[in-house]
Enzyme design. Structure first.
Site, PDB file in Angstrom:
ATOM      1  N   GLU A 198      -3.773  -4.086  10.493  1.00 50.95           N
ATOM      2  CA  GLU A 198      -3.509  -4.047  11.929  1.00 50.95           C
ATOM      3  C   GLU A 198      -4.872  -3.800  12.544  1.00 50.95           C
ATOM      4  O   GLU A 198      -5.395  -2.689  12.535  1.00 50.95           O
ATOM      5  CB  GLU A 198      -2.502  -2.947  12.268  1.00 50.95           C
ATOM      6  CG  GLU A 198      -2.029  -3.111  13.698  1.00 50.95           C
ATOM      7  CD  GLU A 198      -0.911  -2.171  14.077  1.00 50.95           C
ATOM      8  OE1 GLU A 198      -0.909  -1.751  15.242  1.00 50.95           O
ATOM      9  OE2 GLU A 198      -0.053  -1.868  13.245  1.00 50.95           O
ATOM     10  N   HIS A 258       4.746   1.247   5.419  1.00 52.18           N
ATOM     11  CA  HIS A 258       4.334   1.225   6.833  1.00 52.18           C
ATOM     12  C   HIS A 258       3.408   2.416   7.084  1.00 52.18           C
ATOM     13  O   HIS A 258       3.650   3.499   6.568  1.00 52.18           O
ATOM     14  CB  HIS A 258       5.589   1.331   7.712  1.00 52.18           C
ATOM     15  CG  HIS A 258       5.302   1.446   9.174  1.00 52.18           C
ATOM     16  ND1 HIS A 258       5.528   2.593   9.902  1.00 52.18           N
ATOM     17  CD2 HIS A 258       4.808   0.537  10.060  1.00 52.18           C
ATOM     18  CE1 HIS A 258       5.191   2.380  11.171  1.00 52.18           C
ATOM     19  NE2 HIS A 258       4.758   1.150  11.292  1.00 52.18           N
ATOM     20  N   ASN A 259       2.356   2.212   7.878  1.00 53.00           N
ATOM     21  CA  ASN A 259       1.411   3.311   8.183  1.00 53.00           C
ATOM     22  C   ASN A 259       1.038   4.074   6.915  1.00 53.00           C
ATOM     23  O   ASN A 259       1.139   5.303   6.853  1.00 53.00           O
ATOM     24  CB  ASN A 259       2.015   4.296   9.196  1.00 53.00           C
ATOM     25  CG  ASN A 259       2.079   3.703  10.598  1.00 53.00           C
ATOM     26  OD1 ASN A 259       1.534   2.623  10.857  1.00 53.00           O
ATOM     27  ND2 ASN A 259       2.726   4.387  11.511  1.00 53.00           N
ATOM     28  N   HIS A 266      -3.848   6.178  13.246  1.00 52.02           N
ATOM     29  CA  HIS A 266      -2.822   5.634  14.137  1.00 52.02           C
ATOM     30  C   HIS A 266      -3.378   5.707  15.554  1.00 52.02           C
ATOM     31  O   HIS A 266      -3.412   6.767  16.163  1.00 52.02           O
ATOM     32  CB  HIS A 266      -1.530   6.452  13.995  1.00 52.02           C
ATOM     33  CG  HIS A 266      -0.317   5.714  14.472  1.00 52.02           C
ATOM     34  ND1 HIS A 266       0.001   4.459  14.013  1.00 52.02           N
ATOM     35  CD2 HIS A 266       0.651   6.039  15.371  1.00 52.02           C
ATOM     36  CE1 HIS A 266       1.121   4.043  14.607  1.00 52.02           C
ATOM     37  NE2 HIS A 266       1.528   4.981  15.426  1.00 52.02           N
ATOM     38  N   ASP A 282      -4.439   0.379   9.511  1.00 49.22           N
ATOM     39  CA  ASP A 282      -4.727   0.316  10.956  1.00 49.22           C
ATOM     40  C   ASP A 282      -6.218   0.533  11.166  1.00 49.22           C
ATOM     41  O   ASP A 282      -6.705   1.647  10.928  1.00 49.22           O
ATOM     42  CB  ASP A 282      -3.994   1.463  11.667  1.00 49.22           C
ATOM     43  CG  ASP A 282      -2.678   1.015  12.253  1.00 49.22           C
ATOM     44  OD1 ASP A 282      -2.190  -0.034  11.821  1.00 49.22           O
ATOM     45  OD2 ASP A 282      -2.138   1.710  13.129  1.00 49.22           O
ATOM     46  N   GLU A 299      -0.310  -0.976   4.573  1.00 48.75           N
ATOM     47  CA  GLU A 299      -0.763  -1.222   5.938  1.00 48.75           C
ATOM     48  C   GLU A 299      -2.042  -0.447   6.217  1.00 48.75           C
ATOM     49  O   GLU A 299      -2.158   0.726   5.855  1.00 48.75           O
ATOM     50  CB  GLU A 299       0.322  -0.823   6.945  1.00 48.75           C
ATOM     51  CG  GLU A 299      -0.083  -1.215   8.354  1.00 48.75           C
ATOM     52  CD  GLU A 299       0.949  -0.833   9.412  1.00 48.75           C
ATOM     53  OE1 GLU A 299       0.828  -1.326  10.534  1.00 48.75           O
ATOM     54  OE2 GLU A 299       1.848  -0.026   9.114  1.00 48.75           O
TER      55      GLU A 299
END
Length: 637
Positions: free
Chosen positions: A250, A171-172, A216, A203, A201
């Protein structure tokens, strides 16, 4: 013989006289002996106490070597099988393998291979025998590790559909600290890939000069160019595993910068990028297998329309074209929005107005989010289309096998509690990704086991945050050669399963596990100690279905981190061993109420080796402590 062998190795170093501490370290390194500097210093000083000065003789070195290497617990075993206490013939070694290590398939060849590999004394080796020196080297080797040798390479069936595997997921991935102000860094991607992570991931946000950036959003975390991220992924994607890598986008970019993203993915990844179904077939009743997707990178993102429509567009030039997707936003407040927008086309504005009047009372207007998606990016999505999760019933009726859901941990936890059966039925069909809730500002992690228990494939954790949760993740994916894919147990793959973690019923295959914790060796000294001391204790924990959760604790050995002895036996009854993990955690008792972490090792219960085994130890930051270990006897039926 061992006496002559020993002098032959060390005499050169003593040619010019006695040696100091540095010389002692160099000599042990030459002999390939792992040592902890604090422990060596302590033994060295004790030897010096017998005479003045700071140099040691050959006899002193021999005493240091014996104190560090000749462990009494190994000697006891060796003497039990050696006729004269000096030599172990191949036949006796074979007896030891069969009786003590439960290696029933071992034969003369096995024993000879061990002698050839570990016996350092030529004359002994030539006689097909083993000295105590060889036995020590064997007992300290990977072959005697608690982790099953067969599980160190890919041994599972890799030809089942993707949704039948637990997949190592991050994640992230771009963060290397917290998610509020921490730095974004390419190292996040490099280190996750080197750990065998198979779902990263990214973003993505609009950047300057039409170059998308990764960070983020709406926080003070720093930004890195999307292009650089893809270059790093291209370089490291298949270094630790040949199996498919999923890029979970994302995506917050404008259609214009989404086109730049698509261009980067195509030009940098080239043939690695999967942009059409394998074999050109649009068989959408079943996902392909990890085997069929070897060395391929899959894009997980929102998608416009169907695969067939993407394929028809293949030869057209449709840059600059985007479609709008709408999303009635019923995400609960405590979750990240993450990559979970649904993908239906918006209707024309006039039609939508009319619809709203007829079907929804005015006071209940849903918030509708509209997202524009560039067709060039949309068409790169094949088997991993992000689809908003509505309900299990909705998925059962409408969801295609290539559509995946992302569910926040809080919602997933509620669902696992109240609808475990439906949740498991869902994960037998669809890839489900779980992600940490947005309120975890320090990038803390949840316990992944509760979501593996209901068959979730992509249980995404913050890889940059050490702790028990990441230790469980690392332990889980040691299995199957560390390739990032672990085949789920049959009862989590069968569409008609009735298994639930709280009601294992007929799926129970009880295991009675007994662990005799014998000793520790060169454990890290306590942070409070000025020398090499600690007051170590060991916690043995089982993680798995609720009724298998257990924790047992050894006694404390006072003031001894070099060679503490416990000789304590712990028994566990495990109902669902296929989902159980075991964690050995060594702590220093600082006071009656607080302990300091010294090291740990976590592995799947099904990967335990039986017999006398060394347990390696890993630091808080996930780094193997080269010289530290526990020694135990493992037995189960």
């Amino acid at each position: 013989m061992s006496h002559t062998w020993f002098w032959n190795i060390i005499q050169n170093d003593f040619k010019t006289g006695n040696i100091d501490f540095e010389g002692c370290m160099r000599l042990l390194e030459k002999m390939q002996i792992n040592f902890d500097e604090d422990h060596l210093k302590h033994i060295f000083k004790k030897t010096l106490d017998k005479h003045s000065g700071d140099i040691i003789s050959m006899d002193d070195f021999k005493a240091i070597y014996r104190a560090l290497v000749h462990r009494p617990e190994f000697e006891e075993l060796f003497k039990a099988y050696s006729m004269d206490g000096k030599i172990l013939p191949d036949g006796q070694l074979l007896k030891f393998l069969a009786k003590e290590q439960f290696q029933t398939e071992a034969n003369e060849t096995t024993a000879l291979e061990i002698i050839m590999k570990y016996e350092p004394i030529d004359e002994v080796r030539k006689k097909k025998q083993m000295s105590f020196e060889g036995f020590i080297r064997y007992m300290n080797s990977e072959e005697c590790s608690i982790f099953k040798s067969q599980h160190k390479s890919v041994y599972q069936d890799m030809t089942q559909p993707l949704c039948d595997y637990f997949i190592s997921s991050s994640h992230n991935t771009y963060l290397i600290a917290d998610q509020l102000m921490g730095p974004s860094h390419l190292w996040g991607y490099t280190s996750a890939l080197l750990k065998g992570c198979r779902c990263l991931e990214i973003d993505c946000w609009d950047g300057n000069n039409n170059e998308p950036v990764v960070y983020h959003g709406h926080t003070l975390t720093s930004k890195i160019p999307f292009r650089s991220v893809i270059h790093v992924i291209d370089k490291y994607a298949f270094m630790s595993s040949a199996y498919p890598l999923v890029l979970s986008l994302e995506n917050h970019c404008s259609p214009k910068q989404q086109e730049v993203m698509a261009e980067c993915l195509k030009t940098i990844l080239g043939d690695k990028l999967l942009s059409t179904p394998i074999g050109g077939e649009v068989d959408m009743t079943r996902l392909p297998s990890p085997e069929a997707l070897k060395f391929k990178v899959l894009v997980k993102n929102k998608k416009v329309g169907t695969l067939e429509q993407s394929l028809l567009r293949m030869d057209d030039d449709y840059r600059g074209e985007a479609e709008e997707l709408s999303d009635s936003d019923f995400q609960s407040d405590d979750e990240d929005t993450d990559d979970t927008l649904p993908l239906q086309r918006t209707r024309s504005p006039t039609k939508r107005k009319g619809d709203r009047k007829s079907s929804i009372p005015p006071q209940k207007k849903p918030k509708v989010r509209r997202t524009k998606i560039a067709l060039v990016l949309s068409d790169l999505v094949v088997y991993t289309k992000s689809q908003k999760f509505v309900s299990f019933e909705h998925s059962q009726q409408h969801q295609q096998c290539y559509e995946n859901n992302s569910i926040g941990e809080s919602q997933a936890r509620k669902l696992a509690k109240i609808s475990a059966k439906e949740f498991i039925s869902h994960t037998t069909r669809f890839i489900t990704r779980i992600y940490p809730k947005g309120t975890r500002m320090s990038s803390s992690n949840y316990n992944p086991v509760e979501f593996w228990n209901v068959g979730c494939q992509m249980v995404a954790l913050n890889f940059q945050t050490p702790g028990t949760q990441m230790e469980l993740q690392d332990g889980k994916f040691l299995d199957n050669g560390g390739c990032g894919y672990v085949l789920k147990p049959a009862f989590l793959r069968d569409h008609n399963t009735t298994f639930t973690p709280r009601n294992v019923g007929a799926y129970s295959k009880p295991m009675s596990l007994s662990i005799r914790l014998i000793s520790g060796h060169q454990l890290p000294p306590s942070a409070m100690s000025k020398t090499n001391k600690a007051d170590p204790l060991v916690q043995i924990e089982i993680y798995g279905v609720p009724e298998d959760q257990a924790r047992k604790k050894s006694s404390v050995v006072k003031s001894n981190a070099l060679c503490p002895k416990w000789n304590e036996t712990f028994s566990f009854n495990i109902q669902v061993p296929e989902l159980a993990m075991i964690r050995f955690c060594v702590e220093d008792e600082v006071s009656l109420v607080s302990n300091e972490f010294l090291g740990q090792y976590t592995l799947p219960v099904m990967s335990l080796s039986t017999g006398y085994r060394n347990i390696p130890l890993i630091s808080k930051d996930g780094i193997k402590l080269e010289s530290a270990s526990l020694f135990a006897h493992v037995w189960y039926y």
